[in-house]
Structure formats: structure tokens, C-alpha cells
Scaffold this motif. Sequence first.
Motif, mmCIF file in Angstrom:
data_model
loop_
_atom_site.group_PDB
_atom_site.id
_atom_site.type_symbol
_atom_site.label_atom_id
_atom_site.label_comp_id
_atom_site.label_asym_id
_atom_site.label_seq_id
_atom_site.Cartn_x
_atom_site.Cartn_y
_atom_site.Cartn_z
ATOM 1 N N THR A 1 35.434 26.422 48.840
ATOM 2 C CA THR A 1 36.312 26.098 47.842
ATOM 3 C C THR A 1 36.869 27.088 47.065
ATOM 4 O OG1 THR A 1 34.731 25.837 46.367
ATOM 5 C CG2 THR A 1 34.974 24.042 47.933
ATOM 6 N N ARG A 2 37.961 26.822 46.486
ATOM 7 C CA ARG A 2 38.961 27.696 45.512
ATOM 8 C C ARG A 2 37.880 27.989 44.229
ATOM 9 N NH1 ARG A 2 43.010 25.716 43.038
ATOM 10 N NH2 ARG A 2 42.835 23.634 43.821
ATOM 11 N N HIS A 3 37.255 26.948 44.186
ATOM 12 C CA HIS A 3 36.289 26.953 42.936
ATOM 13 C C HIS A 3 35.336 28.155 42.791
ATOM 14 C CE1 HIS A 3 32.910 26.170 39.913
ATOM 15 N NE2 HIS A 3 33.755 25.807 39.201
ATOM 16 N N LEU A 4 34.851 28.209 44.131
ATOM 17 C CA LEU A 4 33.658 29.208 44.434
ATOM 18 C C LEU A 4 34.182 30.439 44.370
ATOM 19 C CD1 LEU A 4 31.199 27.148 46.786
ATOM 20 C CD2 LEU A 4 30.803 27.949 44.404
ATOM 21 N N GLN A 5 35.551 30.531 44.942
ATOM 22 C CA GLN A 5 36.076 31.815 45.290
ATOM 23 C C GLN A 5 36.322 32.474 43.871
ATOM 24 O OE1 GLN A 5 36.731 32.641 48.650
ATOM 25 N NE2 GLN A 5 36.911 34.844 47.925
ATOM 26 N N PHE A 6 37.092 31.740 43.081
ATOM 27 C CA PHE A 6 37.416 32.242 41.890
ATOM 28 C C PHE A 6 36.253 32.683 40.809
ATOM 29 C CE2 PHE A 6 41.600 31.863 42.459
ATOM 30 C CZ PHE A 6 42.218 30.758 42.392
ATOM 31 N N LEU A 7 35.107 31.966 41.078
ATOM 32 C CA LEU A 7 33.853 31.957 40.398
ATOM 33 C C LEU A 7 33.475 33.498 40.870
ATOM 34 C CD1 LEU A 7 31.649 31.574 38.236
ATOM 35 C CD2 LEU A 7 30.514 30.120 40.487
ATOM 36 N N GLU A 8 33.377 33.825 42.132
ATOM 37 C CA GLU A 8 32.798 35.077 42.287
ATOM 38 C C GLU A 8 33.910 36.224 42.110
ATOM 39 O OE1 GLU A 8 32.362 35.785 46.646
ATOM 40 O OE2 GLU A 8 31.473 37.628 46.523
ATOM 41 N N LEU A 9 35.129 35.807 42.060
ATOM 42 C CA LEU A 9 36.264 36.814 41.453
ATOM 43 C C LEU A 9 35.948 37.110 40.045
ATOM 44 C CD1 LEU A 9 38.670 38.361 41.759
ATOM 45 C CD2 LEU A 9 39.768 36.448 41.213
ATOM 46 N N VAL A 10 35.739 36.247 39.151
ATOM 47 C CA VAL A 10 35.519 36.404 37.711
ATOM 48 C C VAL A 10 34.129 37.246 37.587
ATOM 49 C CG1 VAL A 10 34.761 35.056 35.842
ATOM 50 C CG2 VAL A 10 36.689 34.253 37.021
ATOM 51 N N ARG A 11 33.250 36.795 38.240
ATOM 52 C CA ARG A 11 31.958 37.510 38.092
ATOM 53 C C ARG A 11 31.935 38.986 38.677
ATOM 54 N NH1 ARG A 11 27.578 32.961 40.404
ATOM 55 N NH2 ARG A 11 27.487 31.800 38.264
ATOM 56 N N ALA A 12 32.782 39.483 39.555
ATOM 57 C CA ALA A 12 33.007 40.684 40.451
ATOM 58 C C ALA A 12 33.803 41.268 39.181
ATOM 59 C CB ALA A 12 33.688 40.447 41.373
ATOM 60 N N CYS A 13 34.614 40.830 38.576
ATOM 61 C CA CYS A 13 35.561 41.458 37.559
ATOM 62 C C CYS A 13 34.838 41.717 36.301
ATOM 63 C CB CYS A 13 36.655 40.574 37.153
ATOM 64 S SG CYS A 13 38.062 40.629 38.308
ATOM 65 N N GLU A 14 33.650 40.785 35.951
ATOM 66 C CA GLU A 14 32.989 41.299 34.739
ATOM 67 C C GLU A 14 31.955 42.234 35.061
ATOM 68 O OE1 GLU A 14 30.290 38.938 31.801
ATOM 69 O OE2 GLU A 14 30.186 38.106 33.579
ATOM 70 N N ALA A 15 31.631 42.524 36.248
ATOM 71 C CA ALA A 15 30.936 43.422 36.537
ATOM 72 C C ALA A 15 31.411 44.922 36.764
ATOM 73 C CB ALA A 15 29.966 43.232 37.879
ATOM 74 N N ALA A 16 32.697 44.999 37.162
ATOM 75 C CA ALA A 16 33.280 45.985 37.182
ATOM 76 C C ALA A 16 33.946 46.820 35.826
ATOM 77 C CB ALA A 16 34.448 45.930 38.259
ATOM 78 N N ASP A 17 33.868 47.922 35.729
ATOM 79 C CA ASP A 17 34.218 48.524 34.423
ATOM 80 C C ASP A 17 35.863 48.479 34.212
ATOM 81 O OD1 ASP A 17 34.449 50.071 31.985
ATOM 82 O OD2 ASP A 17 34.977 51.882 33.181
ATOM 83 N N GLY A 18 36.527 47.713 33.482
ATOM 84 C CA GLY A 18 37.777 47.421 33.509
ATOM 85 C C GLY A 18 38.381 46.182 34.186
ATOM 86 N N GLY A 19 37.482 45.577 34.711
ATOM 87 C CA GLY A 19 37.724 44.448 35.807
ATOM 88 C C GLY A 19 38.408 43.273 35.246
ATOM 89 N N LEU A 20 37.935 42.809 33.812
ATOM 90 C CA LEU A 20 38.300 41.514 33.430
ATOM 91 C C LEU A 20 40.005 41.747 32.960
ATOM 92 C CD1 LEU A 20 35.263 40.076 31.545
ATOM 93 C CD2 LEU A 20 36.697 39.358 33.417
ATOM 94 N N PRO A 21 40.175 43.104 32.066
ATOM 95 C CA PRO A 21 41.716 43.301 31.780
ATOM 96 C C PRO A 21 42.578 43.204 33.191
ATOM 97 C CG PRO A 21 40.113 44.688 30.650
ATOM 98 C CD PRO A 21 39.252 43.827 31.655
ATOM 99 N N ALA A 22 41.843 44.004 34.223
ATOM 100 C CA ALA A 22 42.752 44.015 35.500
ATOM 101 C C ALA A 22 43.067 42.364 35.746
ATOM 102 C CB ALA A 22 41.939 44.618 36.347
ATOM 103 N N LEU A 23 42.082 41.488 35.804
ATOM 104 C CA LEU A 23 42.499 40.334 36.212
ATOM 105 C C LEU A 23 43.419 39.791 35.506
ATOM 106 C CD1 LEU A 23 41.453 37.728 37.659
ATOM 107 C CD2 LEU A 23 39.855 37.336 36.012
#
Length: 284
Positions: free
Chosen positions: A58-80
Amino acid sequence: MDTDDSRHRTGVDHDWQRELVEALLDSPTLQDRSARAMLEELIGEELGRRLHLREHPTRHLQFLELVRACEAADGGLPALAQVVSLLEGHSRTSDKVSELVHGRVAETAGPPPAPRPAALGSLPASRSPHSSPGAQDGALDFFVSYTAVDRAWAAWIAWQLEDAGHGVLVEEWDFVPGTQWPVGMERGVTQCARTIAVLSPDYLHSVYGRQEWQAVQAADPTGLARRLVPVMVARCRPEGLLASVVHIDLVGLPMERARERLLDGVGAARAGRAKPALPPRFPG
């Protein structure tokens, strides 16, 4: 299609994560699988490494993993937030994502360090009134690609864009003495959000013009990010890949009408739609 049950099963622990995922789900642009793939790829480019996300049903699960990956990466959330803004332009989705990301970054950051007194001679110089709104802080919206024959058109286009508040990089004004020309060109096609290709018969035969628009198109081969925005100033017939890109036609228009069409066109390129402000007339 995502269901309420599938959303509950994901186990989103934080309100901001849930809100961020829901904002991404509401995006018309990101409904498309290729757009979601481009979202992940561009975020990886911003971070300097690929995200290597798993495929989800599902798109929901895909976006959830994307958000968590961005939060874990330095500068990931601003990049998102930056990439969503690039793909969406100014929209409800990009505004919401930016708001949530800025709130999360502010929440997790420590208190700002106390300002240090500026050393003598280190005070920042004030910006010249003739400088581009984004030229000094890196927030460049448009690079103007043109050939020497169309220098007057390039300067006119750049002026209209800056007058409307956009950051512009253009050889005529920004490649001052001491500038390295190849570095400036590379900055234009890689760091500016979009490239204006000033179309004319001479531009179509320009080796450097071809290198510039092809480099931009290679970074956005599907056109989903609308990074290449051709503006036709003299009647010509683009061929090959360039012929497939919708252009803004200024040929033969009076100045005010040309300015209006230019700004409407770049606004639509940024937003991804050209819906009019007023409802269309009833055709019956």
C-alpha cells in the motif's frame, strides 16, 4: 486501495508521523508509482546516498517507511520537504509537509547557541538592490539558458522573473569578471529548481544550449518535476526529445501580454496545474 484497517495496522506511534503520511497520501502527484519512485530517488540525491526502501503493498506503508527513513537520516526530513515542494510546486500538500517537517526539526533540535559578537570586519555585507533574490543564499528558482543572439530576450525574461520575486541565475548578469564559466553553467543546470530554455532557431543549433537542456532533461526524464521550461521567443520547430516538452509561446505578443503569459506559464510549471481563478463559461 488503502483502507482504514490497513492504516491502523501500521502502528504509527507519533501524531506527526501520521499527519505527514496522510499529507503525502493526499497528494494527487504522488498517486503515481513513477512519481513516488522519483520522490525517493531525489531525496537520495539530496542526502548523497540511496534510501533502499522495501516495496510495500500500500502507499500508506510505503510512505510510512519513507518518513521513518528520512527521520533516521541526518538532514532527511528537510530533504523530504524540499523534494515534495519540487514535485508539487506550491500546493496544500507541500505546505503541510513543510509545516510538519519544520515543527519536527524544531522539536528535536536543542536550544540555539547564544549569538557571538561579530568580529571587526566580519559583519555581512548588505545585499545589492540589483542582486537576484536567491543568488546569494542559494535559493535559486530559475536558470536561463540561451544563445548569444537571444541575449536581449534572456535579460527581459530574467528581469520579469526577478521582478515577480523569483531567484534567477543568468549569464548576462551573474557571470561577472573572475567567474569560471563552466562552473556557473553547471551550477545553473544542477542547483536551480528549473531551467528556462529560450527557444529560437539559433538556440536549436547551439551546442552549449543543447548540452544545458539535455542535462536538465536527463535529471527529469519523465517531466514530472517540470525542471525544463522552454520559452519560445522566435518561431522554430524543436525536434527529438525537446519537441515533447510543452513550451510557453511568446512569439508576436505585445510586452504586457508576453509578461502575463510568461509568469502564468512558470507559475503553472511550479504548481503542476493551470486551473483558472474563475470558473469557465457554460458552453451550452
